[in-house]
Design an enzyme around this catalytic site. Sequence first.
Site, mmCIF file in Angstrom:
data_model
loop_
_atom_site.group_PDB
_atom_site.id
_atom_site.type_symbol
_atom_site.label_atom_id
_atom_site.label_comp_id
_atom_site.label_asym_id
_atom_site.label_seq_id
_atom_site.Cartn_x
_atom_site.Cartn_y
_atom_site.Cartn_z
ATOM 1 N N HIS A 136 35.485 -11.905 7.566
ATOM 2 C CA HIS A 136 36.532 -11.855 6.552
ATOM 3 C C HIS A 136 36.687 -10.451 5.968
ATOM 4 C CE1 HIS A 136 38.398 -13.532 2.678
ATOM 5 N NE2 HIS A 136 39.198 -13.929 3.648
ATOM 6 N N LYS A 141 37.624 -6.489 5.278
ATOM 7 C CA LYS A 141 38.900 -5.774 5.343
ATOM 8 C C LYS A 141 38.663 -4.321 4.945
ATOM 9 C CE LYS A 141 41.050 -10.058 3.716
ATOM 10 N NZ LYS A 141 39.815 -10.843 3.808
ATOM 11 N N ASP A 157 38.332 9.602 8.991
ATOM 12 C CA ASP A 157 37.570 10.855 9.005
ATOM 13 C C ASP A 157 36.293 10.789 8.168
ATOM 14 O OD1 ASP A 157 39.518 11.883 10.641
ATOM 15 O OD2 ASP A 157 40.540 13.024 9.074
ATOM 16 N N HIS A 172 45.952 -13.786 -4.134
ATOM 17 C CA HIS A 172 45.050 -13.487 -3.025
ATOM 18 C C HIS A 172 44.007 -12.434 -3.394
ATOM 19 C CE1 HIS A 172 43.869 -12.368 1.175
ATOM 20 N NE2 HIS A 172 44.033 -13.675 1.340
#
Length: 500
Positions: free
Chosen positions: A158, A160, A165, A396
């Site tokens: 899950h 994210k 760089d 969310h």
Amino acid sequence: MCMGLAACSRLPAPVHEPVEAVEPNASTVSELARALAPLQQANAGQSGVALLPGGREALAARLGLIDAAQRSIDVQYYIWNDDVAGLLMFDALKRAADRGVTVRLLLDDNNTKGMDALLWEVDQHENIQVRLFNPFVHRHFRFWSYLTDFKRLNRRMHNKSLTVDNAASILGGRNIGDAYFELGQETLFVDLDVLAVGPVAKEVTDDFDKYWSSESSYPVWQVMSAPAEKVSITERANEVRRLEVGRAYHDSVSEQSLIDAIQSGSLVFHWARVHLVSDDPKKALGLAQPGKLVIDALPQLLGTPHERLMVVSPYLVPTSNGTQFFTQLADRGVEVRILTNSLAATDVAVVHSGYAKWRKALLKAGVTIFEMKPAYSVGQVGRPAFSGSSSASSLHAKTFAVDSSHLFVGSFNFDPRSARLNTEMGLVIESPEMVSQVWDNVQNALAQSSYQVTLDPAGNLIWLDHSNDPPIAYKSEPETNVFSRSAVWLMSKLPLDWLL
């Protein structure tokens, strides 16, 4: 037959091609790192964090960060949709790879159905590698995989993150898709990300390396076949750019580069001690060692609340342990505030059932609960930390604020799935300024964006809409019908909490 299906559903061991690490030196330090260097020197030992509250600015930040890349891009997501946002992101990665940037893309395989040809094409670039986390063996009939390999496939990645760089990372609640960036007319997710620079960005890279080389990470060529027809990422991206929303995004990113924004000071960072929390990737195999999970690290880093605790979690399943935790805090005089989705706003009704059955107990303990409305307008609340839309909206964002000192932003929901099944990640930020900013923005938005759930003198649930004067009181869950409420009630009686 069942034995045959089970045999066909078994995954071989992943084949990981060695990748030569590129260590920075005086001649290879990227322009992005050089732009950040004066800020980092002035804030030695700290990391800089900027909130990305609005969906459109969050996508623009991602595209801008990719455009600034000169050495490496590491990308890790649970969902990546084949839509406007997804295609713009794919095209940006391809253009970066054309410049010689090394791109590593790691996607959880749970939501990639129908995208095999697209992912295969992305992987064909000599500077891009695509891997799938915990993949399905049956590419078209995934139901068979669930039937024969449910224990493994029930655990998902899950996480994210997007890191460029080794210098800058974007983490938070957003996946890659139109609904997360205020695009389209369907339900739009109200979410929150942060752009982080400094030492913590290198920590995110190191954490990505663990997932990339884990036993659950598979090259796309090992789990899928070459498609019959070639897909052109560039052509498909050009098609969406001709759309009005595509042109708007292109213009917004072109207005000012991310590096210019850093150097001019228009992009403001809060500098503080920032801690990365991330699950051991072995959690996806059920093999993580005790103490190696986000659920273990968060209490240590956030500390024990003494004055107030704010929990923003779209999927809230407190269970008896969580309810007891909140109750004990309230008994000690801690102000506990929870914001989650209403039944009308949630996109996963079964998860709502895991929350609804604990609602009265939480209210009786003195916990203040707000539930997100299914729609509200940005114009009504200005520019809060959570910006909505006149379209249907669903919460969310995942963020916790402890007292006036610590803030968590990441992918972790307050539910058993985040705690024990899925891998999660996020940042714990020691910044009174940022805690105050998020707390105030949420508080200012609550009257317009949510219902306050309370109890009447008889102990019955009441939903108050404070956007009206006087507030309107509802005796049943607003904007729902008897069928949806009955379904939630029935699901709440089932022993499903461990799955939610």
